[in-house]
Design a protein around this motif. Structure first.
Motif, short mmCIF file in Angstrom:
data_model
loop_
_atom_site.label_atom_id
_atom_site.label_comp_id
_atom_site.label_asym_id
_atom_site.label_seq_id
_atom_site.Cartn_x
_atom_site.Cartn_y
_atom_site.Cartn_z
N PRO A 195 -12.85 -11.26 -20.66
CA PRO A 195 -11.69 -11.43 -19.76
C PRO A 195 -10.59 -12.30 -20.35
N ARG A 196 -10.92 -13.13 -21.30
CA ARG A 196 -9.92 -14.00 -21.91
C ARG A 196 -9.10 -13.28 -22.97
N ILE A 197 -9.58 -12.12 -23.38
CA ILE A 197 -8.85 -11.31 -24.36
C ILE A 197 -8.02 -10.25 -23.66
N ASP A 198 -8.67 -9.47 -22.79
CA ASP A 198 -7.98 -8.38 -22.09
C ASP A 198 -8.80 -8.00 -20.86
N ARG A 199 -8.25 -8.23 -19.68
CA ARG A 199 -8.96 -7.93 -18.44
C ARG A 199 -9.03 -6.43 -18.15
N GLY A 200 -8.37 -5.63 -18.95
CA GLY A 200 -8.43 -4.19 -18.76
C GLY A 200 -9.70 -3.55 -19.29
N TYR A 201 -10.51 -4.32 -20.00
CA TYR A 201 -11.75 -3.81 -20.56
C TYR A 201 -12.93 -4.24 -19.70
N ARG A 202 -13.90 -3.34 -19.54
CA ARG A 202 -15.06 -3.62 -18.71
C ARG A 202 -16.29 -3.94 -19.56
N PRO A 203 -17.17 -4.78 -19.06
CA PRO A 203 -18.42 -5.04 -19.77
C PRO A 203 -19.27 -3.77 -19.87
N ASP A 204 -20.13 -3.73 -20.87
CA ASP A 204 -21.04 -2.60 -21.05
C ASP A 204 -22.30 -3.11 -21.74
N ALA A 205 -23.18 -2.21 -22.12
CA ALA A 205 -24.45 -2.61 -22.70
C ALA A 205 -24.26 -3.41 -23.99
N LEU A 206 -23.28 -3.03 -24.81
CA LEU A 206 -23.07 -3.75 -26.07
C LEU A 206 -22.46 -5.11 -25.83
N THR A 207 -21.44 -5.21 -24.97
CA THR A 207 -20.86 -6.53 -24.72
C THR A 207 -21.89 -7.46 -24.09
N ASP A 208 -22.79 -6.91 -23.27
CA ASP A 208 -23.85 -7.73 -22.67
C ASP A 208 -24.84 -8.20 -23.74
N PHE A 209 -25.16 -7.33 -24.69
CA PHE A 209 -26.05 -7.74 -25.79
C PHE A 209 -25.38 -8.85 -26.60
N LEU A 210 -24.10 -8.67 -26.89
CA LEU A 210 -23.38 -9.68 -27.66
C LEU A 210 -23.27 -10.99 -26.89
N GLU A 211 -23.23 -10.92 -25.57
CA GLU A 211 -23.24 -12.14 -24.77
C GLU A 211 -24.57 -12.89 -24.95
N THR A 212 -25.65 -12.14 -25.02
CA THR A 212 -26.95 -12.77 -25.31
C THR A 212 -26.92 -13.45 -26.66
#
Length: 248
Positions: A195-212
């Motif tokens: 969200p700090r880069i671009d709020r137009g993008y939604r989380p997904d399986a890869l962004t969730d993995f990278l959050e881990t």
């Protein structure tokens, strides 16, 4: 030895011409140019792409890249694999190397965790399958509508997102180094930073993995592309686009 980093190229490598990047005059093969995904030079086959790839090979430095979502994965994955600096790569040219997903490399005396891939955000109107009997009609209807769509196997591939095996290998390699690396190199962002880069993008399986990875891993800097932004967040997360920056 030096390490430079830049963002999405989409098959356009003019930024690496000597007049645009004069620093290359003093560089050698042990100096590295890293592209944060959407390299795009492997797209239409050697007959069409070869001259650009040969031109890139003839730069004095070594080019490294993670994949983004705008890659031809059928062609990219057909290049020969080899071990390089501790991880696996696809050798596009002897000095143009694709850093495969989930690998950890020793580059310039630092450890780098590489995890390419991203979910396409320009497919709101769907993915067309050329095997459908009315494909041509649907294609031209969408074109006339200026729709945002892609064509399976021609401009979009499901391999843009990592497989279960790639996630598992990434986690196993991070376990092997105790979840500690110097740098992280991806195309998309972890969910918590998105969200700090671009709020137009939604989380997904890869962004969730990278959050881990972000929560568990100890690292100094994270470089990414995808969003066509030049930013520095907390002096730790660095979205890149067209600028070429040296890593100190």
């Amino acid at each position: 030895m030096s390490v430079w980093i830049t963002g999405d190229c989409h098959g356009d490598f003019h930024r690496f011409a000597a007049k645009n990047f004069p620093q290359q005059k003093g560089m050698g093969r042990d100096d590295y140019m890293i592209i944060c995904g959407d390299h795009g030079g492997v797209w239409a086959g050697e007959r069409a792409d070869g001259y650009k790839l040969d031109w890139l090979e003839n730069r004095p430095f070594t080019t490294l890249f993670v994949d983004g979502n705008h890659e031809n994965f059928d062609l990219l994955n057909a290049y020969p694999e080899k071990e390089w600096h501790g991880g696996r790569v696809h050798e596009i040219r002897p000095h143009v190397l694709h850093l495969m997903r989930g690998q950890i490399f020793d580059i310039g005396g630092s450890t780098w965790f590489a995890m390419g891939g991203a979910a396409s955000h320009d497919i709101q109107d769907g993915i067309l399958d050329p095997a459908l009997p009315d494909f041509e009609r649907r294609y031209w209807v969408l074109r006339r509508m200026n729709a945002r769509f892609r064509v399976l196997g021609y401009s979009w591939w499901p391999e843009e997102m990592p497989s279960g095996a790639e996630y598992a290998e990434a986690e196993a390699n991070l376990e092997r180094v105790g979840w500690r690396v110097d740098h992280i190199l991806t195309h998309c962002a972890p969910t918590g930073i998105l969200p700090r880069i671009d709020r137009g993008y939604r989380p997904d399986a890869l962004t969730d993995f990278l959050e881990t990875v972000r929560q568990r891993c100890r690292f100094s800097a994270w470089y990414l592309g995808h969003y066509h932004r030049e930013m520095a967040l907390e002096q730790k997360y660095f979205p890149r686009w067209e600028r070429i920056s040296e890593i100190g």
